[in-house]
Scaffold this active site. Sequence first.
Site: not given
Length: 230
Positions: A13, A37, A39, A41, A70, A72, A140, A178
């Site tokens: 990540s 990965h 992330d 957000m 991913h 979020m 998660m 994760d």
Amino acid sequence: MAPLPDAVQIAPSILSADFAALGDAITCVQPVADLLHVDVMDGHFVPNLTIGPPVVAAINRHTAMTLDCHLMMTNPGDFLDAFARAGADWVSVHVEVDATADLLKEMRGLGLGAGLAINPETPYEAIEPWLGQLDHVLVMTVHPGFGGQAFMSDVVPKLRRIATTVARGERPVIVEVDGGIDVHTIGQTAAAGARCFVAGNAVFRAPDPAAAVGDLRRAAETAIAAEVGG
Ligand code: DX5
Ligand code: ZN
């Protein structure tokens, strides 16, 4: 060709990498990792802000690695097209966000690997109806929002339940974990049925990130062998 769902996949990540030297960090893990990965957000679904499609596009220009994004986000549907154009390969949206059926349909239409992520406190029953339609499920094992948090072992029974349901189904759904994954915690998730492992701090805060990927892979494979053998 798609990887066999039973093969171990390690997904570093980049949240834990030095963003000022992101290209170097990616170059370092590229030969040994399976996915990257990413992330995303939004400062709303989670209390942190990270990166968006322009950075994914820059990463995509830098590497041929499979980009595992991913999201979020409260409103992922507004950005799926932008992430697809930026070069995302796999995308996970959260099951806690509404309109799951529409989001999965749109991901498929865009040619994205379609995944659903589930937060630690969200019950198995929320994701069970969707499991047969996914390419991957992202379980998660921390509250999303930050790297470097402690692994939540109380999620393991739910992970095992998800993996068991997936194994009984016809579709080869990849079970991904994760949060707080390191050489000490990865084994219990592998034994519970996870096959794809996201790791931020355990890779990018290690003195040798490429060696750390190898250590994680060996720890997962050892746990799977013990589970199958025992
Ligand atoms: C947390 C992110 C994770 C995070 C994992 O919200 O979804 O992907 O980067 O980092 P570690 O492995 O350090 O817990
Ligand atoms: Zn993540």
